[in-house]
Enzyme design. Structure first.
Site, PDB file in Angstrom:
ATOM      1  N   ASP A 178      -6.145  22.081  18.602  1.00 19.90           N
ATOM      2  CA  ASP A 178      -5.272  23.035  19.065  1.00 19.90           C
ATOM      3  C   ASP A 178      -4.805  24.214  17.917  1.00 19.90           C
ATOM      4  O   ASP A 178      -4.786  25.284  18.014  1.00 19.90           O
ATOM      5  CB  ASP A 178      -3.809  22.492  19.318  1.00 19.90           C
ATOM      6  CG  ASP A 178      -3.957  21.241  20.340  1.00 19.90           C
ATOM      7  OD1 ASP A 178      -5.139  21.244  21.137  1.00 19.90           O
ATOM      8  OD2 ASP A 178      -2.966  20.414  20.615  1.00 19.90           O
ATOM      9  N   GLY A 222       0.970  21.194  27.831  1.00 24.94           N
ATOM     10  CA  GLY A 222      -0.216  20.617  27.654  1.00 24.94           C
ATOM     11  C   GLY A 222      -1.289  21.888  27.220  1.00 24.94           C
ATOM     12  O   GLY A 222      -2.289  21.867  27.187  1.00 24.94           O
ATOM     13  N   ASP A 263     -11.873  15.533  20.203  1.00 24.52           N
ATOM     14  CA  ASP A 263     -11.680  16.038  19.054  1.00 24.52           C
ATOM     15  C   ASP A 263     -11.620  15.121  17.868  1.00 24.52           C
ATOM     16  O   ASP A 263     -12.019  15.047  16.724  1.00 24.52           O
ATOM     17  CB  ASP A 263     -10.718  17.234  18.993  1.00 24.52           C
ATOM     18  CG  ASP A 263      -9.287  16.735  19.099  1.00 24.52           C
ATOM     19  OD1 ASP A 263      -8.975  15.681  19.826  1.00 24.52           O
ATOM     20  OD2 ASP A 263      -8.331  17.640  19.190  1.00 24.52           O
ATOM     21  N   SER A 300      -0.673  23.626  24.155  1.00 25.47           N
ATOM     22  CA  SER A 300      -0.339  23.587  22.717  1.00 25.47           C
ATOM     23  C   SER A 300       0.600  24.789  22.337  1.00 25.47           C
ATOM     24  O   SER A 300       0.425  25.459  21.440  1.00 25.47           O
ATOM     25  CB  SER A 300      -1.685  24.300  22.056  1.00 25.47           C
ATOM     26  OG  SER A 300      -2.437  22.939  22.043  1.00 25.47           O
ATOM     27  N   SER A 301       1.947  24.500  22.825  1.00 19.33           N
ATOM     28  CA  SER A 301       3.036  25.200  22.453  1.00 19.33           C
ATOM     29  C   SER A 301       3.294  24.865  21.047  1.00 19.33           C
ATOM     30  O   SER A 301       3.539  25.702  20.025  1.00 19.33           O
ATOM     31  CB  SER A 301       4.286  25.063  23.283  1.00 19.33           C
ATOM     32  OG  SER A 301       4.680  23.673  23.609  1.00 19.33           O
ATOM     33  N   HIS A 316     -10.032  14.878  24.510  1.00 21.36           N
ATOM     34  CA  HIS A 316      -9.947  13.386  23.842  1.00 21.36           C
ATOM     35  C   HIS A 316     -11.268  13.265  23.019  1.00 21.36           C
ATOM     36  O   HIS A 316     -11.554  12.057  23.049  1.00 21.36           O
ATOM     37  CB  HIS A 316      -9.458  12.383  24.814  1.00 21.36           C
ATOM     38  CG  HIS A 316      -8.220  12.430  25.188  1.00 21.36           C
ATOM     39  ND1 HIS A 316      -7.139  12.085  24.192  1.00 21.36           N
ATOM     40  CD2 HIS A 316      -7.651  12.871  26.329  1.00 21.36           C
ATOM     41  CE1 HIS A 316      -6.002  12.173  25.015  1.00 21.36           C
ATOM     42  NE2 HIS A 316      -6.141  12.829  26.217  1.00 21.36           N
TER      43      HIS A 316
END
Ligand code: GLA
Length: 392
Positions: free
Chosen positions: A186, A136, A45, A138-139, A43
């Protein structure tokens, strides 16, 4: 036991077989992009701070062909998609732009088509992924970036656009088509990741700094809690707004510019919750810089300690953890040979990341499994490469 991670070649073969069955011919082009695990810097970025992720060996593969039909047809083979797995939409034009809709998974593809830099021809495609969906890791960014790389090939524009433009186009796809106001991490790591390295990203300058991470005596253990609490959707934008509000209050462009001293100076103008939120961000940016330096000198002890502090800050100050993630972290820290453990990604479920001696990893898996009140999935991961086109 850890879950076996399928080779990219196997995914490619399975996607190609499915493509032939669905569309009646062999695919001509293919691309892939990885999921990611963030080692530290959570948290931060969207506050222009530092993040320190690595690309995972789990990837999304897109195979397919350019067509002349004017219609884009996409089939997903992803597990856990409980919506129709096929979608068709017209190739967008200036008078009929694409809009998000259902099925939800297709919004990632449509968003990238809509934000692609250049003209997209119609195409047929099959998507297959080994990145756990909603875990969590980043698919969604892996689908976006794999789609971008695929579109570069069907439009024969590979090499024309700088990597950072792809990152930004995919981030915009996520904002506009998935409605998720994510930061840059991501999509950045999915494009720029490098095998054997973690990547320190400065989210203010957008510079990346690769740090070697190829010591055979340690591994990264990713543990999927296999829970996802519904809160995620609403809590993320709320946190983002709180950060922006506090930056304005402190007369800073972003929280990257704020120090612990500034926070103390403005304490009386914030409520207790806001104070904790901002304390997390400011301290996490500092921890991420310190952790990078620790990794550069192979100081895993310090790195692990910073991971643990990050988890506590996310749990108590930023309040984005949950019982399941706390349980996984606590269990991991009971094992000798574990340097550190923390939740990773947006939070409220998904995965933890643990830095552990290679010789202790099986012991850690067995212990976490025994202690956790759910069914976790384990992945032993080495840093992998970012997005690339694949030969068929
Ligand atoms: C999600 C977002 C990222 C980042 C993390 C939290 O994964 O997509 O941009 O904000 O949460 O670190």
């Amino acid at each position: 036991m850890a879950t076996a991670i399928p080779e990219v070649e196997c995914l490619l073969r399975d996607a190609s077989v499915a493509f032939k069955k669905k569309f009646g011919c062999d695919p001509q082009v293919a691309a892939c992009a990885p999921g990611r695990v963030n080692l530290i810097g959570e948290h931060t970025d969207y506050n222009e701070g530092f993040v320190f992720p690595m690309a995972l060996p789990m990837v999304t593969v897109v195979v397919g062909n350019k067509t002349t039909s004017g219609t884009c047809r996409v089939l997903t083979l992803a597990n856990g998609v409980d919506e129709p797995k096929s979608v068709e939409f017209p190739c967008p034009s200036a008078d009929s732009p694409l809009t998000p809709g259902k099925p939800h998974w297709a919004n990632y593809v449509k968003g990238v088509v809509a934000n692609f830099i250049g003209k997209v021809p119609s195409f047929d495609a099959v998507i297959l992924t080994s990145v756990p969906i909603g875990g969590g890791v980043s698919s969604s960014a892996s689908i976006e970036v794999a789609t971008y790389m695929f579109l570069e090939q069907v439009s024969e524009t590979a090499g024309e656009v700088k990597p950072m433009q792809k990152v930004l186009a995919c981030q915009k796809a996520e904002h506009d088509f998935a409605g998720m106001p994510c930061g840059i991490m991501d999509q950045y790591i999915a494009v720029m990741g490098k095998a054997g390295h973690a990547l320190l990203i400065d989210c203010r300058s957008l510079d990346g700094h690769l740090v070697p991470m190829a010591d055979p005596s340690v591994v990264i253990l990713v543990t999927n809690s296999n829970v996802k609490h519904e809160l995620t959707g609403s809590e993320y934008p709320t946190r983002r707004r709180q950060c922006e509000w506090a930056a304005t209050l402190m007369k800073k462009k972003s929280l990257r510019e704020a120090t612990e001293k500034d926070l103390t100076a403005f304490k009386s103008e914030m409520d207790a919750e806001m104070f904790r939120r901002i304390r997390h961000v400011i301290s996490e940016i500092r921890r991420t810089e310190e952790a990078t330096k620790a990794l550069e000198r192979n100081d895993y002890k310090t790195f692990g300690k910073l991971m643990n502090e990050s988890h506590i800050s996310l749990r108590d100050d930023y309040e984005v953890s949950c019982t399941e993630l706390d349980q996984l972290v606590d269990a991991a820290l009971e094992v000798d040979g574990v340097y550190g453990s923390r939740m990773t990604g947006g939070g409220f479920g998904g995965c933890t990341v643990t830095l552990v001696k290679k010789e202790s990893v099986e012991k850690a898996i067995a212990h976490i499994k025994e202690k956790y009140n759910g069914s976790p999935t384990f992945y032993i991961c080495l840093p992998a490469d970012g997005a690339r086109s694949l030969k068929l």
